[in-house]
Design a protein around this motif. Structure first.
Motif, mmCIF file in Angstrom:
data_model
loop_
_atom_site.group_PDB
_atom_site.id
_atom_site.type_symbol
_atom_site.label_atom_id
_atom_site.label_comp_id
_atom_site.label_asym_id
_atom_site.label_seq_id
_atom_site.Cartn_x
_atom_site.Cartn_y
_atom_site.Cartn_z
ATOM 1 N N TYR A 81 -3.174 10.787 6.759
ATOM 2 C CA TYR A 81 -4.442 9.682 6.984
ATOM 3 C C TYR A 81 -5.495 10.550 7.011
ATOM 4 O O TYR A 81 -6.530 9.714 7.887
ATOM 5 C CB TYR A 81 -4.175 8.303 7.393
ATOM 6 C CG TYR A 81 -4.724 7.762 6.488
ATOM 7 C CD1 TYR A 81 -3.216 7.107 5.490
ATOM 8 C CD2 TYR A 81 -5.079 6.776 7.457
ATOM 9 C CE1 TYR A 81 -4.419 6.127 4.615
ATOM 10 C CE2 TYR A 81 -5.568 5.484 6.927
ATOM 11 C CZ TYR A 81 -5.059 4.915 5.415
ATOM 12 O OH TYR A 81 -5.502 3.734 4.982
ATOM 13 N N CYS A 104 -3.858 -2.371 6.489
ATOM 14 C CA CYS A 104 -4.271 -1.264 6.273
ATOM 15 C C CYS A 104 -6.022 -0.831 6.615
ATOM 16 O O CYS A 104 -6.333 -1.461 6.764
ATOM 17 C CB CYS A 104 -4.186 -1.058 4.840
ATOM 18 S SG CYS A 104 -4.952 0.374 4.466
ATOM 19 N N LEU A 105 -5.385 0.458 7.466
ATOM 20 C CA LEU A 105 -6.979 0.736 8.225
ATOM 21 C C LEU A 105 -8.224 0.787 7.400
ATOM 22 O O LEU A 105 -9.707 -0.262 7.533
ATOM 23 C CB LEU A 105 -6.749 2.037 8.779
ATOM 24 C CG LEU A 105 -7.834 2.310 9.426
ATOM 25 C CD1 LEU A 105 -7.877 3.194 10.654
ATOM 26 C CD2 LEU A 105 -8.887 4.217 8.527
ATOM 27 N N PHE A 143 -0.595 3.295 8.175
ATOM 28 C CA PHE A 143 -0.757 4.394 7.645
ATOM 29 C C PHE A 143 0.701 5.448 9.105
ATOM 30 O O PHE A 143 0.670 6.369 8.718
ATOM 31 C CB PHE A 143 -1.624 5.490 7.469
ATOM 32 C CG PHE A 143 -2.646 5.793 9.233
ATOM 33 C CD1 PHE A 143 -1.847 6.542 9.825
ATOM 34 C CD2 PHE A 143 -3.446 4.337 9.431
ATOM 35 C CE1 PHE A 143 -2.784 7.295 11.364
ATOM 36 C CE2 PHE A 143 -4.196 4.782 10.951
ATOM 37 C CZ PHE A 143 -3.735 6.043 11.289
ATOM 38 N N VAL A 189 1.212 -1.005 -0.014
ATOM 39 C CA VAL A 189 0.202 -0.197 0.358
ATOM 40 C C VAL A 189 0.779 1.311 0.170
ATOM 41 O O VAL A 189 1.359 1.856 0.927
ATOM 42 C CB VAL A 189 -1.022 -0.195 1.173
ATOM 43 C CG1 VAL A 189 -1.704 1.408 1.164
ATOM 44 C CG2 VAL A 189 -1.950 -1.347 1.250
#
Ligand SMILES: Nc1nc2c(c(=O)[nH]1)N[C@H]1C(S)=C(S)[C@@H](COP(=O)(O)O)O[C@H]1N2
Ligand SMILES: [Mo]
Length: 420
Positions: free
Chosen positions: A255, A139-140, A234, A66
């Protein structure tokens, strides 16, 4: 992520499967829906799926990526990487005061002042202070983790202390190489307290230069990235180039755009890896999966199969009243995978016993764990299989924090059709 087929691994899971079968026979598995009468489960129904289970650690090249940037920093030609400090030989780190909210520092490290830190400086700090710990990268905004790694580096506080801070220091902001284009800047921040102190038994925030025992590669953010153990991806900035000390009282993470809840630590949730989407009626159903062990730990993984003929009451959106049955959380694997050197957890890895090399607790917090279950057979029909975690405080997924923008944790639903 690729399956592991090592004989040790297979043997371990064959043993497990047998134990399972025995517990089924003796009725020690929590009963939800009854096994169909007369359906004798084959003892090895789970052996196949267990043998195909992904390895515990993810090989660096198998991580999902990512990354922002045009071009992606890790795709730059070698000469350009050397020029901009994206190699171990040319890497430089500036550690500076925020001009707008200045802290009281004794010293700064800058390229202009010819004293920016280099990779050798970092390794020198590492001789005394380096730590290593396992952590899942998630990743959130993505439901599936990107990879499970063993990360190694120098606690960020060691670099902070080099600036001889005296007062007015409340946060640390950091970013990486971004093609020298302000629009591509991707930064994150932490309160100074989290960097200086590892509360709640957390590993330290590190400047990471090794993954699974090897130099951190360019795609994973090498030569140096930040790793924040309890945070979503992030906060773990890749291609690190700047650490900025500030007296700003609040976060200013990139973010925060996109409605993300940037203060949310990793959540606990479960997901399936293998479920037969079709099968024979009255035949046991083997299911495997993984769970992410978030900040509140993990006590159970549970599974529930419901007939699609009966809708669930709308006033119980998280299926709290459903007849969930416990799946088995798998023990530490016999082989760790992930291309660890010698398949060994190096000595003095946080979370592992120094003498035996075994995990101090299982499952490990902020990591992955695998689970499996052999569900009893059911009559022909259309079903939905769901899985969920119950964390160490007894809170069923997606509680206590069900909101999507603080990290994905919705209860997974998989369709199964059984025919005679
Ligand atoms: N410099 C930089 N660091 C970054 C990013 C980025 O785009 N640029 N993406 C972040 C996000 S949103 C995530 S989820 C993780 C992903 O890490 P991975 O690519 O190593 O799996 O990196 C983080 N670090
Ligand atoms: Mo992310």
């Amino acid at each position: 992520m690729r399956p592991s087929h090592s004989p040790d691994f297979l043997a371990e899971h064959a043993r497990l499967t047998r134990r399972w079968f025995l517990s089924l026979a003796t009725g020690t598995i929590a009963s939800g829906e009854r096994p169909a009468r007369g359906a004798a489960p084959p003892a090895d129904a789970l052996a196949g799926p267990l043998a195909k289970l992904e390895p515990y650690f993810t090989a660096p090249e198998d991580f999902r990526d990512v990354s922002r940037g045009k071009p992606l920093p890790h795709s730059l030609p070698a000469a350009k990487k050397r020029e901009v400090g994206l190699t171990r030989e040319t890497w430089k780190l500036e550690v500076i005061a925020d001009a707008d909210h200045p802290p009281n520092l004794g010293k700064q490290f800058t390229r202009a002042g010819k004293n920016a830190l280099d990779f050798e400086d970092l390794l020198r700090l590492g001789k005394k202070h380096a730590v290593r710990f396992p952590k899942i990268m998630t990743c959130l905004n993505i439901g599936c983790p990107l990879g499970m790694g063993l990360w190694e580096g120098v606690p960020l506080r060691e670099v902070v202390w080099l600036t001889k801070p005296k007062a007015d220091l409340r946060r640390v902001v950091y970013h990486g190489y971004h093609n020298d284009d302000p629009k591509q800047l991707f930064r994150a921040s932490l309160p100074i307290g989290r960097i200086l102190e590892d509360y709640g038994d957390l590993p330290p925030v590190i400047l990471c230069y090794k993954l699974n025992g090897r130099w951190l590669d360019s795609e994973r953010g090498g030569p140096v990235r930040i790793i924040v153990p309890e945070a979503y991806g992030f906060k773990s900035i890749k291609w690190l180039s700047h650490v900025i000390l500030t007296n700003l009282a609040h976060a200013n993470d990139t973010y925060a755009h996109g409605n993300n809840d940037i203060d949310s630590p990793l959540k606990t949730f479960a997901s399936t890896l293998s479920v037969p989407s079709t099968g024979k009626a009255n035949t046991p159903i083997p299911v495997t999966g993984y769970a992410q062990v978030g900040i509140s730990g993990l006590s159970k993984v549970q599974v529930w199969v419901s007939s699609n003929a009966k809708p669930w009451p709308a006033d119980d959106p998280y299926f709290g009243e459903a007849p969930w049955r416990d799946a088995r959380i798998l023990p530490p694997p016999k082989k760790w995978g992930g291309k660890l050197i010698g398949d060994a957890i190096p000595k003095d890895t946080l979370g592992f016993d120094t003498k035996t090399g075994a995990p101090r607790a299982w499952p490990m917090r902020l990591c992955k764990v695998h689970w499996a279950t052999l569900l009893p057979g059911l009559p022909a029909g259309d079903y939905t299989l769901r899985c969920r975690t119950v964390d160490a405080r007894g809170q069923g997924q997606p509680m206590p924090r069900p909101f999507r923008k603080s990290g994905r944790c919705e209860i997974e639903a998989v369709k199964i059709t059984l025919a005679d």
